[in-house]
Design a protein around this motif. Structure first.
Motif, PDB file in Angstrom:
ATOM      1  N   GLY A  17     -19.034  24.791  16.925  1.00 25.31           N
ATOM      2  CA  GLY A  17     -18.107  25.248  18.005  1.00 25.31           C
ATOM      3  C   GLY A  17     -18.442  26.385  18.763  1.00 25.31           C
ATOM      4  N   LYS A  18     -19.107  27.420  18.199  1.00 25.36           N
ATOM      5  CA  LYS A  18     -19.434  28.748  18.796  1.00 25.36           C
ATOM      6  C   LYS A  18     -20.191  28.451  20.064  1.00 25.36           C
ATOM      7  CE  LYS A  18     -22.655  31.433  17.488  1.00 25.36           C
ATOM      8  NZ  LYS A  18     -23.688  32.330  16.674  1.00 25.36           N
ATOM      9  N   PHE A  19     -21.252  27.589  19.808  1.00 28.62           N
ATOM     10  CA  PHE A  19     -22.187  27.312  21.021  1.00 28.62           C
ATOM     11  C   PHE A  19     -21.525  26.602  22.079  1.00 28.62           C
ATOM     12  CE2 PHE A  19     -24.827  27.434  16.902  1.00 28.62           C
ATOM     13  CZ  PHE A  19     -25.641  28.770  17.398  1.00 28.62           C
ATOM     14  N   PHE A  20     -20.801  25.604  21.599  1.00 28.75           N
ATOM     15  CA  PHE A  20     -19.970  25.065  22.686  1.00 28.75           C
ATOM     16  C   PHE A  20     -18.976  25.806  23.377  1.00 28.75           C
ATOM     17  CE2 PHE A  20     -16.341  22.058  24.043  1.00 28.75           C
ATOM     18  CZ  PHE A  20     -17.248  20.985  24.485  1.00 28.75           C
ATOM     19  N   MET A  21     -18.425  26.796  22.757  1.00 31.05           N
ATOM     20  CA  MET A  21     -17.318  27.576  23.572  1.00 31.05           C
ATOM     21  C   MET A  21     -18.175  28.497  24.689  1.00 31.05           C
ATOM     22  SD  MET A  21     -14.516  27.053  23.588  1.00 31.05           S
ATOM     23  CE  MET A  21     -13.988  28.339  24.353  1.00 31.05           C
ATOM     24  N   ASN A  22     -19.596  28.984  23.946  1.00 28.81           N
ATOM     25  CA  ASN A  22     -20.316  29.810  24.967  1.00 28.81           C
ATOM     26  C   ASN A  22     -20.471  29.049  26.243  1.00 28.81           C
ATOM     27  OD1 ASN A  22     -20.433  32.133  23.081  1.00 28.81           O
ATOM     28  ND2 ASN A  22     -22.182  31.488  21.923  1.00 28.81           N
ATOM     29  N   SER A  23     -21.033  27.742  25.985  1.00 28.22           N
ATOM     30  CA  SER A  23     -21.444  26.758  27.006  1.00 28.22           C
ATOM     31  C   SER A  23     -20.361  26.651  28.122  1.00 28.22           C
ATOM     32  CB  SER A  23     -21.773  25.454  26.601  1.00 28.22           C
ATOM     33  OG  SER A  23     -23.533  25.463  26.231  1.00 28.22           O
ATOM     34  N   VAL A  24     -19.089  26.443  27.540  1.00 32.30           N
ATOM     35  CA  VAL A  24     -17.859  26.408  28.509  1.00 32.30           C
ATOM     36  C   VAL A  24     -17.623  27.604  29.093  1.00 32.30           C
ATOM     37  CG1 VAL A  24     -15.428  26.404  28.465  1.00 32.30           C
ATOM     38  CG2 VAL A  24     -16.834  24.834  27.053  1.00 32.30           C
ATOM     39  N   VAL A  25     -17.776  28.836  28.516  1.00 30.63           N
ATOM     40  CA  VAL A  25     -17.267  30.081  29.041  1.00 30.63           C
ATOM     41  C   VAL A  25     -18.409  30.542  30.141  1.00 30.63           C
ATOM     42  CG1 VAL A  25     -17.356  32.668  28.737  1.00 30.63           C
ATOM     43  CG2 VAL A  25     -15.977  31.106  27.175  1.00 30.63           C
ATOM     44  N   ARG A  52     -22.227  37.213  26.836  1.00 32.91           N
ATOM     45  CA  ARG A  52     -21.946  36.222  27.744  1.00 32.91           C
ATOM     46  C   ARG A  52     -21.660  36.721  29.050  1.00 32.91           C
ATOM     47  NH1 ARG A  52     -16.519  33.783  24.613  1.00 32.91           N
ATOM     48  NH2 ARG A  52     -17.437  32.509  22.778  1.00 32.91           N
ATOM     49  N   THR A  53     -21.521  38.132  29.044  1.00 32.12           N
ATOM     50  CA  THR A  53     -21.232  38.774  30.498  1.00 32.12           C
ATOM     51  C   THR A  53     -22.439  38.517  31.105  1.00 32.12           C
ATOM     52  OG1 THR A  53     -19.977  40.438  29.010  1.00 32.12           O
ATOM     53  CG2 THR A  53     -20.488  40.853  31.359  1.00 32.12           C
ATOM     54  N   GLY A  54     -23.630  38.964  30.415  1.00 33.76           N
ATOM     55  CA  GLY A  54     -25.034  38.851  30.995  1.00 33.76           C
ATOM     56  C   GLY A  54     -25.429  37.428  31.812  1.00 33.76           C
ATOM     57  N   GLN A 105     -34.232  32.236  27.585  1.00 30.77           N
ATOM     58  CA  GLN A 105     -34.590  33.617  27.683  1.00 30.77           C
ATOM     59  C   GLN A 105     -33.878  34.782  27.127  1.00 30.77           C
ATOM     60  OE1 GLN A 105     -37.893  33.615  27.859  1.00 30.77           O
ATOM     61  NE2 GLN A 105     -38.432  32.288  29.150  1.00 30.77           N
ATOM     62  N   LEU A 106     -32.722  34.719  27.420  1.00 24.68           N
ATOM     63  CA  LEU A 106     -31.361  36.112  27.343  1.00 24.68           C
ATOM     64  C   LEU A 106     -30.756  35.977  26.145  1.00 24.68           C
ATOM     65  CD1 LEU A 106     -31.203  36.704  31.318  1.00 24.68           C
ATOM     66  CD2 LEU A 106     -32.889  37.796  29.813  1.00 24.68           C
ATOM     67  N   THR A 107     -30.699  34.883  25.638  1.00 28.58           N
ATOM     68  CA  THR A 107     -29.995  34.914  24.472  1.00 28.58           C
ATOM     69  C   THR A 107     -30.557  34.407  23.126  1.00 28.58           C
ATOM     70  OG1 THR A 107     -29.368  32.356  24.595  1.00 28.58           O
ATOM     71  CG2 THR A 107     -27.836  33.596  26.007  1.00 28.58           C
ATOM     72  N   THR A 108     -30.051  34.792  22.034  1.00 30.00           N
ATOM     73  CA  THR A 108     -30.599  34.631  20.809  1.00 30.00           C
ATOM     74  C   THR A 108     -29.666  33.691  19.824  1.00 30.00           C
ATOM     75  OG1 THR A 108     -30.314  36.573  20.347  1.00 30.00           O
ATOM     76  CG2 THR A 108     -32.546  36.023  20.534  1.00 30.00           C
ATOM     77  N   SER A 109     -28.287  34.408  19.564  1.00 27.72           N
ATOM     78  CA  SER A 109     -27.277  33.870  18.792  1.00 27.72           C
ATOM     79  C   SER A 109     -26.045  33.934  19.216  1.00 27.72           C
ATOM     80  CB  SER A 109     -27.629  34.369  17.258  1.00 27.72           C
ATOM     81  OG  SER A 109     -26.898  35.676  17.126  1.00 27.72           O
ATOM     82  N   ASP A 110     -25.613  35.218  19.523  1.00 28.86           N
ATOM     83  CA  ASP A 110     -24.429  35.562  19.928  1.00 28.86           C
ATOM     84  C   ASP A 110     -23.751  34.740  20.963  1.00 28.86           C
ATOM     85  OD1 ASP A 110     -24.012  37.065  17.481  1.00 28.86           O
ATOM     86  OD2 ASP A 110     -24.176  39.137  18.725  1.00 28.86           O
ATOM     87  N   ALA A 111     -24.507  34.805  22.302  1.00 27.37           N
ATOM     88  CA  ALA A 111     -23.917  34.327  23.278  1.00 27.37           C
ATOM     89  C   ALA A 111     -24.568  32.981  23.683  1.00 27.37           C
ATOM     90  CB  ALA A 111     -24.332  35.028  24.545  1.00 27.37           C
ATOM     91  N   ALA A 112     -25.521  32.445  22.658  1.00 24.75           N
ATOM     92  CA  ALA A 112     -26.255  31.364  22.699  1.00 24.75           C
ATOM     93  C   ALA A 112     -25.396  29.910  23.433  1.00 24.75           C
ATOM     94  CB  ALA A 112     -27.221  30.875  21.669  1.00 24.75           C
ATOM     95  N   PRO A 113     -25.761  29.440  24.297  1.00 23.71           N
ATOM     96  CA  PRO A 113     -24.981  28.232  24.879  1.00 23.71           C
ATOM     97  C   PRO A 113     -25.541  26.987  23.846  1.00 23.71           C
ATOM     98  CG  PRO A 113     -26.304  28.870  26.551  1.00 23.71           C
ATOM     99  CD  PRO A 113     -26.614  29.738  25.658  1.00 23.71           C
ATOM    100  N   LEU A 114     -25.443  25.801  24.391  1.00 21.15           N
ATOM    101  CA  LEU A 114     -26.001  24.671  23.597  1.00 21.15           C
ATOM    102  C   LEU A 114     -27.225  24.356  24.023  1.00 21.15           C
ATOM    103  CD1 LEU A 114     -22.599  22.201  24.107  1.00 21.15           C
ATOM    104  CD2 LEU A 114     -23.627  23.118  21.898  1.00 21.15           C
TER     105      LEU A 114
END
Lengths: 290, 276
Positions: B69-77, B140-142, B217-226
């Motif tokens: 769910g976390k990754f899904f939400m990141n993708s959506v945002v 996510r901002t980045g 390149q720019l995400t690892t876990s917190d903001a990682a999308p799908l």
């Protein structure tokens, strides 16, 4: 219509986009150029010094670099060949009357919407894996030795995966172009006794030329930058068998943390892409007038 | 006679086209089928897998073990955020270029497009280091910021080609009839522009959802999308086919459905109006 007043308003409306895109393009690019002349390694604790053209020399004389250009070219040309030829054939097929056109069209374009990491990993594991992949199961079922695609023919396997992703795009554009073919012209030619073949070569082919050009140019821009597919399947290997320019620059800068050499590689990639872009822009610009 | 031959050829074409369509679609169908089996059954031979009992085990495992769910939400945002931002910045620009074109409008459009042709690796290092210094790495901002800039040229181009098709005469007619500027925008322009804006939005959400260079390149876990989450299966431990299938099915299903609705816009958007 356009008064002095509305002209000034228009400038203000365009300004944010122009400023943002300018900053996005110029600031990082200039920084990369600057870095490319430095001896700047993040893992080596020594002051950064001016390096002149050393980084470029290092990059251009590196055997991996020449190989990476060849790999990039192989991927671009291989995928273009498969998608253009396949796309023309598919578009011609789908342009003929048959039952369920809408559904087949939906099936054919589906791969384009699959994210690159998914398609690469699915092909790698579920199909090309020499033990559990479907091709291995089929080979064993028929009494053959399973073929280890990604270690024995890594570059071809990647070309196959990327071509699967881009075939729908080529097909869709060529089909759209075919559908805008003038039916009356075709009929007139038929009445004048032109055969199916001559109608194809003298009416359909010239009509498709523009769409094919567009497909080639746009795909080239994206294919030059193929990254995720390599990142999750072979990581540039085995050895450097699938290292492309993009991947090499990534390795140099964010894995080896050699900012200077990585930047030089990035600038070389920009120059190569610009050569392609030059032709692309002329083509699209011409269409803008029409 | 003529009719029977056309029916016969239609049957042949139908079979051929469906066969080709099925083959091209097959990998997607296969991960869908595989996602409903256990890890042990997923690595069996194709027929043995299909014959084994169906289960939603893999979907549950992906949710609980991997916090899908976390990754899904990141993708959506990230995809919706960057598209909406690009629209807010791009609509006025496309608008004024379409309706108040100047001598330099064409050059400006071409220049905007040219920013799309810059290879990402050419600007990777400064952006990566800049993100590191400013703490934007893995936020996510980045990613929304990068996504907005990547989308912006396509957004402006697509909107420009749509706005160009709105006849200026209609606006003039409304003005002659005494419409004020606000009612002109509200009742005449907006209804005509909305379909174009909607399809621009749809296509850009699709493109950002699938963007896999900057997100890797720019995400690892917190903001990682799908895209990044799926990439983590490139070096998995133990059996993972069913889980990868379940995660992939969920990652591509929404976009596949949106994509099918935007077929026509796809051609237009990706060829910058050169093929319609």
């Amino acid at each position: 219509m356009a008064t002095q007043h509305s002209r000034i308003a228009a400038r203000f409306m365009v300004a944010p986009s122009v400023v943002l895109l300018f900053l996005w393009m110029i600031v990082p690019l200039v920084t990369t150029i600057y870095f490319s002349f430095l001896d700047y390694k993040l893992l080596v604790p020594k002051p950064t010094t001016w390096a002149g053209f050393d980084n470029y020399y290092y990059f251009l004389t590196d055997r991996t670099f020449i190989a990476s250009i060849l790999h990039t070219l192989a991927i671009v040309l291989g995928v273009l060949f498969i998608t253009v030829v396949g796309g023309i054939l598919l578009a011609l097929l789908m342009n003929m009357p048959f039952w369920g056109q809408g559904i087949v069209r939906v099936l054919v374009i589906a791969p384009f919407f699959v994210m690159p990491t998914v398609s690469a990993l699915v092909w790698k594991n579920m199909f090309m894996n020499p033990v559990n992949g479907m091709f291995a199961h089929i080979a064993k079922g028929l009494g053959f030795q399973p073929f280890d695609f990604l270690s024995q023919a890594p570059l071809l396997s990647i070309i196959g995966i990327v071509a699967w992703q881009w075939l729908p795009f080529a097909t869709l554009i060529l089909l759209t172009s075919l559908q805008s073919l003038d039916g009356e012209q075709q009929e007139a030619a038929e009445m004048d006794g032109a055969s199916v073949l001559s109608r194809f070569f003298y009416l359909t082919v010239p009509h498709l030329t523009r769409a094919v050009t567009v497909v080639i140019l746009i795909q080239t821009i994206f294919l030059l930058a193929v990254f995720a597919e390599i990142y999750v399947t072979t990581a540039g290997g085995p050895g450097t068998a699938t290292t492309t320019i993009s991947y090499l620059v990534y390795m140099q800068s964010l894995v080896k943390y050699d900012v200077g050499a990585g930047s030089a590689g990035g600038i070389i990639a920009v120059i190569l892409a610009n050569i392609v872009a030059f032709f692309a822009m002329r083509m699209i610009g011409k269409n803008l007038d029409a | 006679m003529a009719r029977s031959t056309t029916t016969k050829s239609k049957v042949i074409v139908t079979i051929g086209a469906w066969l080709v369509g099925f083959l091209i679609f097959f990998p997607i169908l296969w991960i869908f089928l595989m996602s409903f089996h256990t890890e042990g059954d997923a690595i069996k031979s194709p027929f043995a897998m299909l014959a084994s009992p169906w289960t939603t085990e893999a979907y549950q495992a992906v949710q609980t073990q991997n916090s899908y769910g976390k990754f899904f939400m990141n993708s959506v945002v990230i995809s919706v955020g960057s598209t909406v931002l690009a629209l807010i910045i791009g609509i006025p620009a496309a608008w004024s270029m379409a309706f108040v074109p100047g001598k330099r409008t064409k050059d400006l459009l071409m220049w905007m497009l040219s920013t799309k042709m810059m290879p990402a690796v050419g600007v990777l290092i400064p952006l990566y280091l800049g993100f590191k210094v400013t703490g934007l790495l893995d936020t996510r901002t980045g990613l929304v910021a990068i996504g907005t800039l990547i989308n912006l040229p396509i957004v402006i181009w697509m909107l420009y080609t749509y706005f160009k098709e709105i006849p200026v005469e209609i606006l003039e007619a409304a003005r002659m009839d005494g419409a004020s500027l606000s009612s002109e925008i509200l009742y005449v322009l907006t209804p005509m522009a909305l379909p174009g804006i909607a399809s621009t939005m749809l296509l850009n959400v699709i493109l950002s959802w699938n963007e896999a260079f900057w997100s890797l390149q720019l995400t690892t876990s917190d903001a990682a999308p799908l895209t990044q989450f799926i990439a983590s299966f490139s070096a998995p431990e133990g059996l993972f086919y069913a889980k990868l299938s379940a995660a992939s099915t969920m990652a591509i299903a929404p976009i596949l459905i949106m994509g099918w609705f935007s077929q026509k816009q796809l051609v237009r958007g990706l060829t910058f109006g050169a093929v319609k």
